[in-house]
Design a protein around this motif. Structure first.
Motif, short mmCIF file in Angstrom:
data_model
loop_
_atom_site.label_atom_id
_atom_site.label_comp_id
_atom_site.label_asym_id
_atom_site.label_seq_id
_atom_site.Cartn_x
_atom_site.Cartn_y
_atom_site.Cartn_z
N LYS A 170 0.82 -1.20 0.00
CA LYS A 170 0.00 0.00 0.00
C LYS A 170 0.86 1.26 0.00
CE LYS A 170 -4.24 -1.76 2.06
NZ LYS A 170 -5.27 -1.55 3.11
N VAL A 171 0.38 2.26 -0.70
CA VAL A 171 1.08 3.54 -0.80
C VAL A 171 0.15 4.63 -0.26
CG1 VAL A 171 2.16 5.21 -2.33
CG2 VAL A 171 2.37 2.77 -2.81
N ALA A 172 0.63 5.37 0.71
CA ALA A 172 -0.17 6.44 1.28
C ALA A 172 -0.28 7.60 0.32
CB ALA A 172 0.45 6.90 2.60
N CYS A 173 -1.42 8.26 0.31
CA CYS A 173 -1.64 9.43 -0.53
C CYS A 173 -1.53 10.69 0.31
CB CYS A 173 -3.01 9.36 -1.19
SG CYS A 173 -3.16 8.05 -2.42
N THR A 174 -1.19 11.77 -0.32
CA THR A 174 -1.08 13.05 0.37
C THR A 174 -1.56 14.16 -0.54
OG1 THR A 174 0.47 14.60 1.39
CG2 THR A 174 1.31 13.25 -0.41
N SER A 175 -2.11 15.20 0.06
CA SER A 175 -2.56 16.34 -0.72
C SER A 175 -1.45 17.36 -0.93
CB SER A 175 -3.73 17.03 -0.01
OG SER A 175 -3.34 17.46 1.29
N GLU A 176 -0.27 17.09 -0.33
CA GLU A 176 0.87 17.98 -0.47
C GLU A 176 1.74 17.55 -1.65
OE1 GLU A 176 4.87 19.40 2.02
OE2 GLU A 176 3.52 17.88 2.83
N MET A 177 1.97 18.47 -2.59
CA MET A 177 2.83 18.15 -3.72
C MET A 177 4.29 18.35 -3.31
SD MET A 177 2.88 19.65 -7.62
CE MET A 177 3.38 21.29 -7.12
N LYS A 178 5.04 17.27 -3.30
CA LYS A 178 6.43 17.35 -2.85
C LYS A 178 7.29 16.39 -3.65
CE LYS A 178 9.32 16.97 1.29
NZ LYS A 178 9.34 16.64 2.75
N PHE A 179 8.37 16.88 -4.22
CA PHE A 179 9.32 16.04 -4.95
C PHE A 179 10.36 15.49 -3.98
CE2 PHE A 179 7.56 18.83 -8.12
CZ PHE A 179 7.43 18.03 -9.25
N ILE A 180 10.69 14.23 -4.13
CA ILE A 180 11.73 13.68 -3.28
C ILE A 180 13.08 14.23 -3.72
CG2 ILE A 180 10.45 11.55 -2.81
CD1 ILE A 180 12.20 10.12 -4.83
N SER A 181 13.97 14.39 -2.79
CA SER A 181 15.27 14.98 -3.09
C SER A 181 16.13 14.04 -3.92
CB SER A 181 16.00 15.31 -1.77
OG SER A 181 17.31 15.78 -2.02
N GLY A 182 16.96 14.62 -4.75
CA GLY A 182 17.86 13.80 -5.57
C GLY A 182 19.07 13.30 -4.82
N SER A 183 19.25 13.77 -3.58
CA SER A 183 20.39 13.34 -2.78
C SER A 183 20.08 13.54 -1.31
CB SER A 183 21.65 14.15 -3.15
OG SER A 183 21.43 15.53 -2.91
N TYR A 184 20.86 12.86 -0.47
CA TYR A 184 20.71 13.00 0.96
C TYR A 184 21.41 14.28 1.44
CZ TYR A 184 19.31 8.07 0.83
OH TYR A 184 18.67 6.89 0.56
N ASP A 185 20.98 14.74 2.62
CA ASP A 185 21.65 15.91 3.20
C ASP A 185 23.10 15.60 3.53
OD1 ASP A 185 19.31 17.36 3.01
OD2 ASP A 185 18.64 16.83 5.03
N LYS A 186 23.34 14.36 3.97
CA LYS A 186 24.70 13.92 4.28
C LYS A 186 25.04 12.71 3.42
CE LYS A 186 24.74 15.42 9.12
NZ LYS A 186 24.93 15.00 10.53
N ARG A 187 26.30 12.60 3.06
CA ARG A 187 26.74 11.46 2.26
C ARG A 187 26.71 10.18 3.09
NH1 ARG A 187 31.58 12.40 -1.82
NH2 ARG A 187 30.39 10.73 -2.79
N ILE A 188 26.53 9.05 2.40
CA ILE A 188 26.52 7.76 3.08
C ILE A 188 27.89 7.53 3.70
CG2 ILE A 188 26.21 5.28 2.80
CD1 ILE A 188 23.67 6.90 2.37
N PRO A 189 27.96 7.20 4.98
CA PRO A 189 29.26 7.00 5.63
C PRO A 189 29.99 5.78 5.08
CG PRO A 189 27.49 6.34 7.09
CD PRO A 189 26.84 7.00 5.92
N CYS A 190 31.31 5.80 5.26
CA CYS A 190 32.17 4.71 4.79
C CYS A 190 32.60 3.86 5.98
CB CYS A 190 33.38 5.29 4.06
SG CYS A 190 34.46 4.05 3.31
#
Length: 379
Positions: free
Chosen positions: A92-112
């Motif tokens: 199931k996928v929740a619906c929302t009335s807010e139009m929002k694009f997911i970010s193309g990247s994370y705020d922080k890089r994946i740690p090593c």
């Protein structure tokens, strides 16, 4: 030919008959953006899109049969609810009335992930890693030294014109040797170019490697392959293939075969960061994820594909985030940290076999650690 002609004519006749719909008749019921029409007695009502308000029974039945495999069984539960859940394939996928694009990247890089600090000592705040005994540690170190010396000799032989081509593993000794140490002899290896360390670990002799590079009469491939295209069925090491990334879909298929045979083993496919720009990379990961194949994809990311930097290849945070797009658990590990690589590959192997799923491991080996002459020398 006459038979096929009659069949096609008959099909055209039925299509024309079904396409004759009446716009007059009993009104259908509107529900959730779909028109619902009753069919014959004892037959479930037909669902057709709102843009097709036909009442022809045969046409409606035809539409239901055509689209029943792609229509979600229950798209919405309550028309009065502003926040509906879509029962879509996969959950199931929740619906929302807010139009929002997911970010193309994370705020922080994946740690090593790493175990050893820059000084070669264990990180003080405690590291989660697989312990190795003295015998194993010494063999890992000895094989890394042997690999570097062998690369030096064969690289010099190529520069002198004695062999036509060679690819070294300078700076990546820990990544290949530690990976090999974390696996078993039953695990199948599909290499790219710089995995000769895995062969050394499994018992492939220096003489056999030199025979292959020189293509002499003692070469197992009888001189039919170009230098560094090693292969050994005895050591479960599939012959190197020159085209980039073709081994990844093959690895997914081999892993699925192991799964069908219920083997206690996995497939390990190596690739460089440049190979992730090939279509076979994405096909291999998607195939493995969908078929839930026990395969480990190991990407050696040093930041450069020959002379092309990763900044000219993709905008994502390296390669590790690409696994998430295909539903594959992934980890980024310091490729110069032997203990970190060993621990990550051991954990990935256990996950691949016990959970029957693919895993992506991104091994970081910064280019400045490798000497510039590691690039191919076919010119």
């Amino acid at each position: 030919m006459a038979s096929w002609g009659r069949r096609s004519s008959g099909m055209v006749h039925h299509i024309k008959a079904l396409s004759k719909v009446e716009l007059r008749g009993k009104a259908g019921e509107m529900k959730g953006g779909w028109w619902r029409y009753p069919l014959q007695p004892g037959v479930a009502s037909a669902l057709v899109p709102r843009s097709w308000p036909c009442v022809n029974t045969m046409a409606s039945l035809f539409l239901v049969q055509r689209f029943k495999s792609s229509l979600p069984q229950k798209q919405v539960e309550d028309d009065d609810d502003d926040y509906q859940d879509l029962d879509f394939p996969g959950g199931k996928v929740a619906c929302t009335s807010e139009m929002k694009f997911i970010s193309g990247s994370y705020d922080k890089r994946i740690p090593c992930y790493r175990v050893l600090g820059d000084d070669g000592e264990l990180i003080k705040d405690g590291s989660d890693f697989e312990k190795v005994n003295k015998e194993l540690a010494v063999k890992m170190y000895r094989d890394m030294v042997c690999l570097q010396i062998m690369d030096t000799f064969l690289y010099e032989a190529q520069r002198q014109g004695r062999i036509s081509f060679y690819m070294t593993s300078f700076g990546e000794e820990a990544a290949t040797i530690s990976s090999a140490a974390a696996l078993t002899k039953d695990d199948i290896i599909l290499p790219q170019y710089r995995e000769q360390g895995v062969l050394l670990w499994r018992g492939f002799t220096l003489q056999e490697i030199v025979n292959q590079c020189f293509g002499n009469k003692d070469d197992g491939g009888k001189g039919r392959q170009m230098p560094v295209n090693y292969g050994s069925s005895k050591h479960n090491f599939v012959t190197v293939s020159s085209p980039i990334a073709t081994q990844l879909p093959q690895a997914a298929g081999m892993a699925y075969s192991l799964k069908m045979d219920k083997k206690d083993a996995c497939v390990v496919a190596f690739i460089g960061d440049g190979g992730t720009s090939e279509g076979d990379f994405h096909a291999g990961l998607n195939f493995a994820a969908v078929m839930e194949a026990p395969v480990i994809f190991v990407c050696r990311n040093n930041g450069w594909a020959i002379s092309t930097p990763t900044s000219d290849q993709f905008r994502s945070d390296g390669v590790v985030v690409k696994g998430q797009a295909y539903g594959i658990p992934s980890i980024r590990v310091d490729g110069t940290d032997a203990l970190a690589v060993y621990s990550a590959i051991r954990a990935a192997r256990n996950m691949a076999i016990n959970e029957q799923r693919p895993v992506l491991v991104e091994s970081w080996t910064p280019f400045h650690i490798r000497r510039f002459h590691q690039i191919s020398f076919s010119q």
